[in-house]
Design a protein around this motif. Sequence first.
Motif, PDB file in Angstrom:
ATOM      1  N   MET A 223       0.816  -1.204   0.000  1.00 47.40           N
ATOM      2  CA  MET A 223       0.000   0.000   0.000  1.00 47.40           C
ATOM      3  C   MET A 223       0.858   1.266   0.000  1.00 47.40           C
ATOM      4  SD  MET A 223      -2.906  -1.300   2.723  1.00 47.40           S
ATOM      5  CE  MET A 223      -3.712   0.300   2.868  1.00 47.40           C
ATOM      6  N   GLU A 224       1.889   1.276   0.834  1.00 45.98           N
ATOM      7  CA  GLU A 224       2.788   2.428   0.922  1.00 45.98           C
ATOM      8  C   GLU A 224       3.486   2.692  -0.410  1.00 45.98           C
ATOM      9  OE1 GLU A 224       5.274   5.388   3.039  1.00 45.98           O
ATOM     10  OE2 GLU A 224       3.778   4.102   3.995  1.00 45.98           O
ATOM     11  N   GLU A 225       3.971   1.624  -1.034  1.00 41.04           N
ATOM     12  CA  GLU A 225       4.694   1.783  -2.291  1.00 41.04           C
ATOM     13  C   GLU A 225       3.760   2.243  -3.404  1.00 41.04           C
ATOM     14  OE1 GLU A 225       8.046   1.613  -4.909  1.00 41.04           O
ATOM     15  OE2 GLU A 225       7.743   1.857  -2.740  1.00 41.04           O
ATOM     16  N   LEU A 226       2.552   1.731  -3.456  1.00 40.70           N
ATOM     17  CA  LEU A 226       1.593   2.146  -4.475  1.00 40.70           C
ATOM     18  C   LEU A 226       1.234   3.622  -4.300  1.00 40.70           C
ATOM     19  CD1 LEU A 226      -0.113   1.238  -6.870  1.00 40.70           C
ATOM     20  CD2 LEU A 226      -1.863   0.464  -5.264  1.00 40.70           C
TER      21      LEU A 226
ATOM     22  N   LEU B 220      -7.123  -8.173 -10.358  1.00 40.79           N
ATOM     23  CA  LEU B 220      -7.283  -9.448  -9.659  1.00 40.79           C
ATOM     24  C   LEU B 220      -5.951 -10.186  -9.675  1.00 40.79           C
ATOM     25  CD1 LEU B 220     -10.775 -10.479 -11.128  1.00 40.79           C
ATOM     26  CD2 LEU B 220     -10.239  -8.948  -9.218  1.00 40.79           C
ATOM     27  N   LEU B 221      -5.272 -10.177  -8.530  1.00 43.55           N
ATOM     28  CA  LEU B 221      -3.920 -10.705  -8.417  1.00 43.55           C
ATOM     29  C   LEU B 221      -3.941 -12.134  -7.876  1.00 43.55           C
ATOM     30  CD1 LEU B 221      -2.343  -7.540  -6.727  1.00 43.55           C
ATOM     31  CD2 LEU B 221      -2.680  -7.986  -9.176  1.00 43.55           C
TER      32      LEU B 221
ATOM     33  N   VAL C  22       2.891 -10.652  -0.800  1.00 44.37           N
ATOM     34  CA  VAL C  22       3.022  -9.653   0.257  1.00 44.37           C
ATOM     35  C   VAL C  22       4.153  -9.971   1.232  1.00 44.37           C
ATOM     36  CG1 VAL C  22       0.629  -8.895   0.163  1.00 44.37           C
ATOM     37  CG2 VAL C  22       1.236 -10.832   1.615  1.00 44.37           C
ATOM     38  N   ILE C  23       4.641 -11.204   1.221  1.00 42.33           N
ATOM     39  CA  ILE C  23       5.694 -11.564   2.165  1.00 42.33           C
ATOM     40  C   ILE C  23       7.009 -10.875   1.813  1.00 42.33           C
ATOM     41  CG2 ILE C  23       6.994 -13.466   3.186  1.00 42.33           C
ATOM     42  CD1 ILE C  23       4.009 -13.354   3.943  1.00 42.33           C
ATOM     43  N   ASP C  24       7.404 -10.923   0.547  1.00 45.87           N
ATOM     44  CA  ASP C  24       8.701 -10.333   0.205  1.00 45.87           C
ATOM     45  C   ASP C  24       8.774  -9.704  -1.185  1.00 45.87           C
ATOM     46  OD1 ASP C  24       8.636 -12.652  -1.278  1.00 45.87           O
ATOM     47  OD2 ASP C  24      10.212 -13.673  -0.151  1.00 45.87           O
ATOM     48  N   SER C  25       7.634  -9.483  -1.837  1.00 46.49           N
ATOM     49  CA  SER C  25       7.662  -8.891  -3.182  1.00 46.49           C
ATOM     50  C   SER C  25       6.644  -7.765  -3.335  1.00 46.49           C
ATOM     51  CB  SER C  25       7.383  -9.973  -4.238  1.00 46.49           C
ATOM     52  OG  SER C  25       8.314 -11.027  -4.157  1.00 46.49           O
ATOM     53  N   SER C  26       6.320  -7.093  -2.245  1.00 48.34           N
ATOM     54  CA  SER C  26       5.285  -6.060  -2.292  1.00 48.34           C
ATOM     55  C   SER C  26       5.656  -4.903  -3.211  1.00 48.34           C
ATOM     56  CB  SER C  26       5.010  -5.526  -0.878  1.00 48.34           C
ATOM     57  OG  SER C  26       4.347  -6.488  -0.094  1.00 48.34           O
ATOM     58  N   GLU C  27       6.919  -4.459  -3.153  1.00 49.02           N
ATOM     59  CA  GLU C  27       7.333  -3.332  -3.990  1.00 49.02           C
ATOM     60  C   GLU C  27       7.234  -3.678  -5.470  1.00 49.02           C
ATOM     61  OE1 GLU C  27       9.116  -4.543  -1.464  1.00 49.02           O
ATOM     62  OE2 GLU C  27       9.871  -2.895  -0.182  1.00 49.02           O
TER      63      GLU C  27
ATOM     64  N   ILE D  49       4.292  -2.986 -10.723  1.00 49.46           N
ATOM     65  CA  ILE D  49       3.566  -3.579 -11.850  1.00 49.46           C
ATOM     66  C   ILE D  49       2.163  -2.997 -11.934  1.00 49.46           C
ATOM     67  CG2 ILE D  49       2.541  -5.733 -12.703  1.00 49.46           C
ATOM     68  CD1 ILE D  49       5.007  -7.177 -11.444  1.00 49.46           C
ATOM     69  N   LEU D  50       1.490  -2.940 -10.804  1.00 49.78           N
ATOM     70  CA  LEU D  50       0.107  -2.468 -10.799  1.00 49.78           C
ATOM     71  C   LEU D  50       0.021  -0.991 -11.171  1.00 49.78           C
ATOM     72  CD1 LEU D  50      -2.639  -3.657  -8.448  1.00 49.78           C
ATOM     73  CD2 LEU D  50      -2.494  -1.240  -8.946  1.00 49.78           C
ATOM     74  N   TRP D  51       0.970  -0.194 -10.680  1.00 47.57           N
ATOM     75  CA  TRP D  51       0.941   1.232 -11.022  1.00 47.57           C
ATOM     76  C   TRP D  51       1.132   1.439 -12.526  1.00 47.57           C
ATOM     77  CZ3 TRP D  51      -1.060   5.480  -9.766  1.00 47.57           C
ATOM     78  CH2 TRP D  51      -0.601   6.690 -10.299  1.00 47.57           C
TER      79      TRP D  51
END
Length: 323
Positions: free
Chosen positions: A63-66, A157-158, A299-304, A309-311
């Motif tokens: 969330m923070e990175e997005l 949808l991830l 979400v464990i280690d690839s959130s950024e 990608i989503l942005w």
Amino acid sequence: MADEGSHWSSDFVPIMDMPTHVMKCGQLPPLAEQSDTPSPNPRFLFLVIPGNPGIIGYYQVFMEELWRLSGCSVPVWGISNGGHVAIPNSNNNLDLVKTSYQVCSLQGQIKHKVAFVKEHVPQDVKVVLIGHSIGCYMILHMMSGLRDSHHVLRAFLLFPTIERMAESPKGQIATPLLKYLRWLGLGIVYILSYLSPHLQYRMILWYFRDRHVHGSVYNASMNLFDPFTVGNVIYMALQEMLTVKELDVALVQEHLPKLKFYYGVEDYWCPQKYYREMKAKFPHADVRICEKGLDHAFVIDSSEDMAAILWDWFKPDLHKAVD
């Protein structure tokens, strides 16, 4: 990160009488009648619908990175699944247990999310739904429930578990465990709940010892020592195995222009076979496979990575909506 900056808020909000953990990274800009310097552009909101366990703290870094990638202009809110986060000072009272029967089923969680949007998101806001795992199934049904009240601009949808969960490789293992051994698992958690928080935290550190994990993941995992929380997580998981069967083709078709599907290369909850069949059923749909090899539990280690990608996906929609 939560509660470390003025752009974060973290509260328990009553939704369908269930205190629910809601995290907000950024706030909506004011409307014209509410400010002397209103935003000239439409108001957008990313809303994260989690998987199971539906602990929104797991998504904090994402969330923070997005939010940061948006130039701190598009708020990112996330709502936990009802009953999936330990409620402070609740002592698992009887009223909460009764409420959990209504909220913590799979259908109850869908109604729970629709209720949150209707009660807490202004109708002028263009909502971008982000679902993960079973959160994708919830979003498909939420979109029908919000059709007459809110403008859902897009739905990402991830790693979507939207069909044949019990038939998936992980589902074939999980289903008998959930049917026949769930009380054993809950009993173990009940025993572990008597350990000191320090020992519980050390157990989490040991579990993630070989992975580069942000502290928010450790904190979120502490909820899994709460028997009430784990009971709700297990109950919902069993319902997923029994309920999420054949793909609802009509429902997907209804919302197809707004949907983007993102499948994993090695995802044992929604294997590549499901990706290929989705492409065949909907040849003009936006269905992609992860080229970076991200795990189902990104979400464990690839959130950024997932936020970036989503942005990139959303930027064209943003420019089109503003122009």
